[in-house]
Scaffold this motif. Structure first.
Motif, PDB file in Angstrom:
ATOM      1  N   GLY A 142     -27.671 -33.307  26.335  1.00  0.00           N
ATOM      2  CA  GLY A 142     -29.117 -33.392  26.168  1.00  0.00           C
ATOM      3  C   GLY A 142     -29.549 -34.308  25.031  1.00  0.00           C
ATOM      4  N   GLY A 143     -28.600 -34.943  24.401  1.00  0.00           N
ATOM      5  CA  GLY A 143     -28.972 -35.953  23.401  1.00  0.00           C
ATOM      6  C   GLY A 143     -29.437 -35.399  22.080  1.00  0.00           C
ATOM      7  N   PHE A 144     -28.964 -34.202  21.669  1.00  0.00           N
ATOM      8  CA  PHE A 144     -29.351 -33.710  20.337  1.00  0.00           C
ATOM      9  C   PHE A 144     -28.662 -34.546  19.276  1.00  0.00           C
ATOM     10  CE2 PHE A 144     -25.510 -31.279  21.289  1.00  0.00           C
ATOM     11  CZ  PHE A 144     -24.814 -31.370  20.098  1.00  0.00           C
ATOM     12  N   GLU A 145     -29.212 -34.503  18.050  1.00  0.00           N
ATOM     13  CA  GLU A 145     -28.738 -35.365  16.980  1.00  0.00           C
ATOM     14  C   GLU A 145     -28.339 -34.540  15.754  1.00  0.00           C
ATOM     15  OE1 GLU A 145     -31.464 -38.516  16.222  1.00  0.00           O
ATOM     16  OE2 GLU A 145     -30.022 -39.673  15.053  1.00  0.00           O
ATOM     17  N   THR A 146     -27.229 -34.912  15.123  1.00  0.00           N
ATOM     18  CA  THR A 146     -26.777 -34.196  13.930  1.00  0.00           C
ATOM     19  C   THR A 146     -26.418 -35.195  12.835  1.00  0.00           C
ATOM     20  OG1 THR A 146     -24.458 -34.257  14.565  1.00  0.00           O
ATOM     21  CG2 THR A 146     -25.744 -32.356  15.315  1.00  0.00           C
ATOM     22  N   THR A 147     -26.164 -34.681  11.628  1.00  0.00           N
ATOM     23  CA  THR A 147     -25.742 -35.557  10.544  1.00  0.00           C
ATOM     24  C   THR A 147     -24.285 -35.315  10.182  1.00  0.00           C
ATOM     25  OG1 THR A 147     -26.534 -33.950   8.952  1.00  0.00           O
ATOM     26  CG2 THR A 147     -28.007 -35.785   9.496  1.00  0.00           C
ATOM     27  N   GLU A 148     -23.646 -34.334  10.871  1.00  0.00           N
ATOM     28  CA  GLU A 148     -22.197 -34.227  10.703  1.00  0.00           C
ATOM     29  C   GLU A 148     -21.576 -34.366  12.074  1.00  0.00           C
ATOM     30  OE1 GLU A 148     -22.102 -30.490   8.635  1.00  0.00           O
ATOM     31  OE2 GLU A 148     -21.914 -29.402  10.514  1.00  0.00           O
ATOM     32  N   LEU A 149     -20.410 -34.993  12.125  1.00  0.00           N
ATOM     33  CA  LEU A 149     -19.779 -35.286  13.403  1.00  0.00           C
ATOM     34  C   LEU A 149     -18.868 -34.131  13.777  1.00  0.00           C
ATOM     35  CD1 LEU A 149     -19.095 -37.267  15.714  1.00  0.00           C
ATOM     36  CD2 LEU A 149     -17.382 -38.280  14.228  1.00  0.00           C
ATOM     37  N   ARG A 150     -19.195 -33.468  14.931  1.00  0.00           N
ATOM     38  CA  ARG A 150     -18.307 -32.402  15.403  1.00  0.00           C
ATOM     39  C   ARG A 150     -17.586 -32.869  16.657  1.00  0.00           C
ATOM     40  NH1 ARG A 150     -19.484 -26.825  13.483  1.00  0.00           N
ATOM     41  NH2 ARG A 150     -20.902 -27.119  11.726  1.00  0.00           N
ATOM     42  N   LEU A 151     -16.274 -32.667  16.678  1.00  0.00           N
ATOM     43  CA  LEU A 151     -15.462 -33.148  17.787  1.00  0.00           C
ATOM     44  C   LEU A 151     -14.621 -32.012  18.320  1.00  0.00           C
ATOM     45  CD1 LEU A 151     -14.214 -36.491  16.184  1.00  0.00           C
ATOM     46  CD2 LEU A 151     -16.085 -36.201  17.822  1.00  0.00           C
ATOM     47  N   GLU A 152     -14.079 -32.253  19.543  1.00  0.00           N
ATOM     48  CA  GLU A 152     -13.310 -31.206  20.208  1.00  0.00           C
ATOM     49  C   GLU A 152     -11.832 -31.544  20.070  1.00  0.00           C
ATOM     50  OE1 GLU A 152     -14.948 -30.488  24.090  1.00  0.00           O
ATOM     51  OE2 GLU A 152     -13.090 -29.489  24.695  1.00  0.00           O
ATOM     52  N   ASP A 225     -15.072 -23.178  20.874  1.00  0.00           N
ATOM     53  CA  ASP A 225     -16.055 -23.202  19.778  1.00  0.00           C
ATOM     54  C   ASP A 225     -16.979 -24.402  19.910  1.00  0.00           C
ATOM     55  OD1 ASP A 225     -14.688 -21.070  18.889  1.00  0.00           O
ATOM     56  OD2 ASP A 225     -13.661 -22.108  17.228  1.00  0.00           O
ATOM     57  N   PHE A 226     -16.373 -25.546  20.247  1.00  0.00           N
ATOM     58  CA  PHE A 226     -17.178 -26.757  20.353  1.00  0.00           C
ATOM     59  C   PHE A 226     -18.219 -26.611  21.454  1.00  0.00           C
ATOM     60  CE2 PHE A 226     -18.198 -30.809  22.295  1.00  0.00           C
ATOM     61  CZ  PHE A 226     -18.613 -31.537  21.189  1.00  0.00           C
ATOM     62  N   GLU A 227     -17.770 -26.111  22.612  1.00  0.00           N
ATOM     63  CA  GLU A 227     -18.656 -25.956  23.764  1.00  0.00           C
ATOM     64  C   GLU A 227     -19.827 -25.038  23.388  1.00  0.00           C
ATOM     65  OE1 GLU A 227     -17.725 -27.914  26.131  1.00  0.00           O
ATOM     66  OE2 GLU A 227     -19.445 -27.452  27.412  1.00  0.00           O
ATOM     67  N   GLN A 228     -19.482 -23.946  22.698  1.00  0.00           N
ATOM     68  CA  GLN A 228     -20.500 -22.991  22.283  1.00  0.00           C
ATOM     69  C   GLN A 228     -21.497 -23.651  21.331  1.00  0.00           C
ATOM     70  OE1 GLN A 228     -18.706 -19.656  20.386  1.00  0.00           O
ATOM     71  NE2 GLN A 228     -20.569 -18.412  20.416  1.00  0.00           N
ATOM     72  N   TRP A 229     -20.972 -24.379  20.357  1.00  0.00           N
ATOM     73  CA  TRP A 229     -21.838 -25.031  19.374  1.00  0.00           C
ATOM     74  C   TRP A 229     -22.743 -26.061  20.038  1.00  0.00           C
ATOM     75  CZ3 TRP A 229     -21.623 -30.308  18.139  1.00  0.00           C
ATOM     76  CH2 TRP A 229     -22.447 -30.703  17.088  1.00  0.00           C
ATOM     77  N   GLN A 233     -26.792 -26.132  20.235  1.00  0.00           N
ATOM     78  CA  GLN A 233     -27.582 -27.253  19.735  1.00  0.00           C
ATOM     79  C   GLN A 233     -28.504 -27.791  20.817  1.00  0.00           C
ATOM     80  OE1 GLN A 233     -27.624 -28.661  16.585  1.00  0.00           O
ATOM     81  NE2 GLN A 233     -26.399 -26.896  15.985  1.00  0.00           N
ATOM     82  N   GLN A 234     -27.928 -27.856  22.040  1.00  0.00           N
ATOM     83  CA  GLN A 234     -28.701 -28.394  23.159  1.00  0.00           C
ATOM     84  C   GLN A 234     -29.939 -27.536  23.419  1.00  0.00           C
ATOM     85  OE1 GLN A 234     -26.343 -28.707  26.686  1.00  0.00           O
ATOM     86  NE2 GLN A 234     -27.838 -29.943  27.784  1.00  0.00           N
ATOM     87  N   ARG A 235     -29.734 -26.170  23.398  1.00  0.00           N
ATOM     88  CA  ARG A 235     -30.861 -25.242  23.621  1.00  0.00           C
ATOM     89  C   ARG A 235     -31.899 -25.402  22.525  1.00  0.00           C
ATOM     90  NH1 ARG A 235     -26.949 -21.735  25.261  1.00  0.00           N
ATOM     91  NH2 ARG A 235     -26.754 -20.797  23.183  1.00  0.00           N
ATOM     92  N   LYS A 236     -31.392 -25.495  21.258  1.00  0.00           N
ATOM     93  CA  LYS A 236     -32.302 -25.648  20.141  1.00  0.00           C
ATOM     94  C   LYS A 236     -33.147 -26.906  20.305  1.00  0.00           C
ATOM     95  CE  LYS A 236     -30.045 -24.520  16.258  1.00  0.00           C
ATOM     96  NZ  LYS A 236     -29.341 -24.916  15.016  1.00  0.00           N
ATOM     97  N   GLY A 237     -32.453 -27.989  20.726  1.00  0.00           N
ATOM     98  CA  GLY A 237     -33.144 -29.254  20.923  1.00  0.00           C
ATOM     99  C   GLY A 237     -34.195 -29.124  22.017  1.00  0.00           C
TER     100      GLY A 237
END
Lengths: 243, 646
Positions: A142-152, A225-229, A233-237
Motif C-alpha cells: 500500500g505504499g506506506f513510508e517509514t524512516t527506518e528500513l525493515r527487511l525480511e 514478524d515482518f508480515e505482521q508489521w 503499517q499498511q492498515r495504519k496508512g
C-alpha cells in the motif's frame, strides 16, 4: 651459491607471508556478514587477499634479501655484473600476473552476476535520500513510508534508490552491498538479508554538511514478524488516508 | 639567430629607461603590483558593461565580478606585470625584439629566482621550492583535521570547515604538489639528460611556472570566501559542487590555472624530447626518466582538457544557469563523473609515471648495475599510457552508471597490474647481485617500491568489482590513495630531490639527516595509513567529520602517527636549507652516474653544455668494461678519426 640464495629468499618470503597472514587473520577486518550477496563478496575478498599476500611476500623477500646481501660499504667503487635482462624471467613475470588477474576477473564477474540476480518473490522498497535523511516506501504494502528500513530474513529485497538533491550512497557494512542514489535517475540494489538483527545504514557519498550523521536504522525481521508489521503499517496508512 | 641580430642593428631593446621609470615600468613585482589591480578594474568594467547592456539585475553581482576580475583578469595582469608576456607583446605589436637576448636567462644571484627566468634549471628550482611550500600548506591542513578526527564527536571544527579543509588539502597535494613537483624535477633534469641547452620553448616554460602560484593562491584563498571553502572534495561531484558554497568557484578556476600550466609544460617536454636530443641519442638510448616524462606528457596533453571542461560546466551551472548537471532540467548528473574521471584516472599515472622514471635512475645508479630489461621497462610505460585511458569508470562501480560497463572496466583495470608488475620485478632484478649503496635517494626509491606494491595490491582489490562495492568511499580508499600518492609519488619526489640536490645546488646534503628523514617518514607513514585499511573494511566511510565510536581507538592511533609523520618533514627542511647554504661542495658527479646531467659541473653552466655531447651508448652501462653513454669531444674525435683514415 645460487641455490643457497633461492632457499634464503624462499625462507624470508614464507616469514613475510606468515606475518601478513597473521595481520589478515588476527585483526577483525570484515564486520560479520549478514547477506547472501555479502557472502559472495567475502569469498572474492579472501581469495584476492591470499593472492596479494603471496605477491607481497615475494617482493618483500627479494627486497630484504637484496638489501642485506648485496649492500656494500660507501667507499666500494666496484660495479655489479652487467646483466641487461633475461627473456625467460621477463616472460615469467609478465605471464604469472596476467594469469592471476584473470582468475580475479573471472571470480569477480561470476560473483557480480550472481549478486545481480533478481528473485520473483522479492520485496520491493523505494528508498529516497535527501540532505540528510533516508525514507523508505513499501509499494507492495500500500505504499506506506517509514524512516527506518525493515527487511525480511532470507527474502531478497530490491531497493530502488532515488535522490532529491545531491548524490548519496546506500551502504550497510554488514550487507556489503553499496549503491549511489543519484538525482534524476533510479538505481537498483538487491540484498538478501540472512540474519535477524539491527544494523546501521550509512551514507558514503559526501553530500554536504550533515553527511557524517546521515544514517538510518536497518532492522531484519523474521518472516512472520515482518508480515505482521507490514500489514499493521499498511492498515495504519489506510486509516490515515481515510481519516 | 645571431645573424638576424647582426643584420638589424636597430633591433635592439628600447633604450634603457632611467631610474624611477624602469622601477615602475620594467618587468617585476612592482609593475605586477599595479597591473594586477588595473586588470581587475578592466574585468570589473567588462562585467558591469555587459550586464548593463543586457539589463541584468542586479547590475553588481559580486560573485560574477570576483570570478571574472579576481580569478581571471587580475592574474593575467599579474603575469603581464612580472613580464611573462613582454617578448610576445613586443613581437605582436611590431616593436623590436631580440631573440638572442639572454638577460632573462640563468641565475647569477638569488634574486634571479624571484623573476621571470627562461633558464630551465632556474625554473626547475622555482617549481620544486614552490610546490614544497604548497605541500607544507596541505600537510598542515591534514594536521588540523587529523586533530579533529582523533576522537569521535566534534572537537573544534564545524562541518563546513572540515569539508573545506579535506577538499583544499587534497587539491593542493594533487594539483600544486605532486603533479608540478614532478614537472619541476623533470624541468631541471630533462634538457640536461638529453643533451639540450634548454627546453624547446623557454618563455612558455617560464609562463607555465608562473601560472602555478596563481592556482595555489586561488585554492588557498577559497578558505577565506564568505560561506566557506569548496567542500565537495577534490573530486567536486555535481550537483553538490554546483549547489554548495561559492568557494567551489575557486576550485573550478584554480584547476584551470594549474591545468593550463600542466598542458604548457607537457607540450614543451614533448617538443623538447622529440626534437632536441643530442646526436646519437636515439629513443632506445634515452634514460627511463625521459621515457617516463614523454609518456606522462602525452597523458597530460590528451587528458587535462577534460577536467578543464568538467570544471567549466560546473561553474557555468552555478554562475550562468546552464543545465549540464541540473537534473531538474534533464541535466545528466553522472556525466560529470565520466568527464572528470576521464582526466582524473590518467592523472593517477601523471602522478606516478615520472616517479617510476626517478626510481629507475636511482635504483640503477645505486645498485651499480644496468637497469634490468630496459626495453620492456620503456614499453610498459607505453602500455600504462594506453591502458590508462580505458579504466576511468572503475571509480564509478557503485555510481549507477550502465551496468555492462563494470566488467570491461574491471578487466582493463586489472590488466594494468601486468605492466606495473613488470616494472616492480625489473627494479628488484636490478638490485639483485648489485653493489647496493643505501644512500638517502636509494632508501626512498626502495621504500617507494615496497610501499607502492602495497598500494598496487590494494588497487587490485579495488579493481575487483565485488570488493570495490564494499569498500568504495571508505577509509580503505583513503589508505589506498595515500599508499600510491605518498608511498609512491612523495617517496620518489624525495628520492629525486635528494638525488639531484647536489646537481641543483652544487652542494651535498647531510647524509645522516637524510637517512633520519627517510626512516621517520617511512615509519610515520605506515603507522598513519596502514590502519586506515582496517577501519575502512570494518565500515568507516571517508570524508566524515564524525564517526561511530567503535573506530575511536584506531583514529587516535592514526592521528598521533600523522603528527609524527608531519614532524618528520622538519628534518628535511632543516637539512635542505642548511645544506644549500653551507653544505660541502658536491663536485660534478658525486654518484658516479652515467647519464648526461652528471657529466657537467654542479650546478651546470648556464647553457648546460660547453660543447654538444655525442651519445654513443645506453645510459645505464654500469659494469660494462669500457662502456660510455656520451663522449664530449665527439666532434673532434670524429675529425681525428677522419684524419687518421687514409
Amino acid at each position: 651459491m645460487r641455490r643457497g640464495a633461492i632457499v634464503r629468499v624462499v625462507v624470508i618470503a614464507l616469514l613475510a607471508a606468515g606475518a601478513a597472514t597473521a595481520v589478515a587473520l588476527f585483526i577483525p577486518w570484515l564486520p560479520p556478514v549478514q547477506s547472501k550477496e555479502g557472502e559472495r563478496i567475502d569469498f572474492v575478498f579472501w581469495v584476492v587477499v591470499a593472492i596479494c599476500i603471496a605477491v607481497f611476500a615475494v617482493v618483500a623477500a627479494v627486497t630484504l634479501y637484496s638489501v642485506i646481501t648485496f649492500r656494500v660499504r660507501p667507499d666500494d667503487d666496484s660495479d655489479g655484473p652487467p646483466v641487461h635482462g633475461h627473456t625467460g624471467l621477463e616472460i615469467t613475470w609478465t605471464a604469472i600476473p596476467a594469469v592471476l588477474v584473470t582468475i580475479i576477473a573471472v571470480l569477480s564477474a561470476v560473483a557480480l552476476a550472481e549478486n545481480g540476480d533478481l528473485k520473483s518473490n522479492r520485496l520491493k522498497v523505494d528508498v529516497t535520500a535527501r540532505q540528510f535523511a533516508w525514507s523508505f516506501k513499501y509499494p507492495q504494502y500500500g505504499g506506506f513510508e517509514t524512516t527506518e528500513l525493515r527487511l525480511e530474513e532470507n527474502r531478497q529485497v530490491e531497493l530502488n534508490l532515488r535522490a532529491l538533491d545531491v548524490i548519496h550512497s546506500f551502504w550497510v557494512p554488514e550487507f556489503r552491498q553499496k549503491q549511489d542514489a543519484v538525482p534524476g535517475i533510479v538505481t537498483h540494489l538487491p540484498i538478501t538479508p540472512t540474519k535477524v538483527g539491527t544494523d546501521t545504514l550509512i551514507c558514503t557519498e559526501l553530500c554536504g554538511l550533515g553527511h557524517a550523521l546521515m544514517r538510518a536504522k536497518v532492522i531484519v525481521m523474521r518472516p512472520a514478524d515482518f508480515e505482521q508489521w507490514a500489514r499493521a503499517q499498511q492498515r495504519k496508512g489506510a486509516q490515515a488516508g481515510a481519516g | 639567430m645571431t645573424e638576424v641580430l647582426d643584420q638589424t642593428p636597430q633591433a635592439q631593446a628600447a633604450p634603457p629607461k632611467t631610474g624611477w621609470r624602469r622601477w615602475l615600468l620594467g618587468p617585476g613585482f612592482v609593475r605586477a603590483a599595479w597591473m594586477a589591480p588595473l586588470f581587475f578594474g578592466i574585468g570589473f568594467l567588462i562585467v558591469i558593461g555587459l550586464r548593463s547592456i543586457a539589463h541584468y539585475e542586479p547590475l553588481l553581482n559580486w560573485l560574477i565580478v570576483v570570478t571574472v576580475a579576481g580569478l581571471v583578469t587580475a592574474p593575467l595582469g599579474f603575469l603581464a606585470g612580472i613580464g611573462a608576456f613582454d617578448y610576445w607583446v613586443y613581437y605582436a605589436l611590431g616593436y623590436p625584439t631580440r631573440p638572442e637576448d639572454h638577460s632573462g636567462h640563468g641565475a647569477r644571484s638569488w634574486k634571479d629566482y624571484f623573476r621571470v627566468n627562461t633558464d630551465h634549471k632556474v625554473i626547475g628550482v622555482q617549481y620544486v621550492v614552490t610546490t614544497i611550500f604548497f605541500f607544507l600548506a596541505g600537510g598542515l591542513m591534514a594536521m588540523i583535521f587529523r586533530a579533529e578526527l582523533a576522537k569521535p564527536g566534534m572537537q573544534f571544527l564545524d562541518n563546513q570547515e572540515y569539508n573545506g579543509l579535506i577538499s583544499v588539502h587534497a587539491s593542493l597535494m594533487i594539483f600544486l604538489f605532486v603533479i608540478p613537483a614532478f614537472a619541476g624535477l623533470a624541468n631541471f633534469v630533462i634538457p640536461l639528460m638529453i643533451g639540450a641547452p634548454d627546453m624547446a620553448f623557454p618563455r612558455l616554460n617560464a609562463l607555465s611556472f608562473w601560472l602555478l602560484p596563481i592556482a595555489g593562491i586561488i585554492m588557498l584563498s577559497s578558505l577565506a570566501v564568505p560561506g566557506g571553502a569548496f567542500g565537495a572534495g577534490w573530486t567536486g561531484y555535481a550537483p553538490l559542487s554546483v549547489v554548495g558554497t561559492n568557494g567551489n568557484v575557486w576550485f573550478n578556476m584554480g584547476v584551470q590555472w594549474a591545468g593550463a600550466s600542466s598542458i604548457m609544460t607537457a607540450l614543451n617536454f614533448l617538443v623538447t624530447i622529440i626534437t632536441m636530443r643530442a646526436p646519437g641519442m636515439t629513443f632506445w638510448r634515452m634514460p627511463l626518466l625521459v621515457w617516463a616524462n614523454f609518456t606522462t606528457s602525452l597523458l597530460v596533453v590528451l587528458a587535462t582538457p577534460f577536467i578543464a571542461g568538467s570544471q567549466f560546466f560546473v561553474m557555468f551551472d552555478r554562475l550562468i544557469k546552464t543545465n549540464f548537471f541540473n537534473f531538474h532540467e534533464s541535466g545528466y548528473v553522472l556525466g560529470y563523473q565520466h568527464i572528470f574521471w576521464f582526466y582524473s584516472h590518467p592523472a593517477v599515472y601523471i602522478m606516478m609515471l615520472p616517479g617510476f622514471g626517478i626510481a629507475s635512475e636511482v635504483i640503477s645508479v645505486f645498485s651499480r648495475k644496468p637497469i634490468f630489461g630496459y626495453r620492456l621497462m620503456a614499453l610498459s610505460l607505453c602500455a600504462i599510457l594506453v591502458l590508462g585511458f580505458s579504466v576511468w569508470a572503475h571509480h564509478m562501480f557503485v555510481s549507477g552508471m550502465a551496468n555492462w560497463l563494470r566488467v570491461p572496466m574491471m578487466v582493463t583495470t586489472l590488466l594494468i597490474a601486468v605492466p606495473t608488475g613488470i616494472k616492480v620485478f625489473s627494479w628488484l632484478a636490478t638490485t639483485w647481485e648489485g653493489r647496493i649503496h643505501l644512500a638517502t635517494p636509494m632508501l626512498f626509491a626502495l621504500g617507494f617500491v615496497s610501499m607502492f606494491v602495497i598500494g598496487g595490491l590494494s588497487g587490485i582489490m579495488l579493481g575487483a568489482v565485488p570488493i570495490d562495492i564494499h569498500v568504495s568511499d571508505t577509509y580503505f580508499v583513503v589508505a589506498h590513495i595515500h599508499y600510491v600518492l605518498l608511498g609512491g609519488s612523495l617517496f620518489t619526489i624525495f628520492a629525486g630531490i635528494y638525488y639531484w640536490f647536489p646537481k641543483m645546488t652544487g652542494r651535498m646534503y647531510n647524509e645522516r639527516l637524510g637517512k633520519l628523514h627517510f626512516w621517520l617518514t617511512f615509519i610515520g607513514f605506515n603507522l598513519t595509513f596502514f590502519p586506515m585499511h582496517i577501519i575502512g573494511v570494518q565500515g568507516m566511510p571517508r570524508r566524515v567529520s564524525d564517526y561511530d565510536p567503535q573506530f575511536g581507538t584506531w583514529n587516535m592511533i592514526i592521528s598521533i602517527s600523522s603528527f609524527f609523520l608531519g614532524a618528520s618533514f622538519i628534518v628535511f627542511l632543516y637539512n635542505a636549507i642548511t645544506s644549500w647554504i653551507r653544505g660541502p661542495l658536491a663536485g660534478a658527479n658525486p654518484w658516479h652516474a652515467m647519464t648526461l646531467e652528471w657529466q657537467v659541473s654542479s650546478p651546470p653552466p648556464i647553457f648546460n653544455f660547453d660543447e654538444i655531447p655525442q651519445i654513443v651508448g645506453g645510459p645505464y652501462e654500469y659494469g660494462v668494461p669500457g662502456a660510455r653513454h656520451a663522449v664530449f669531444n665527439g666532434a673532434r674525435e670524429h675529425e681525428l678519426e677522419e684524419a687518421r683514415s687514409p
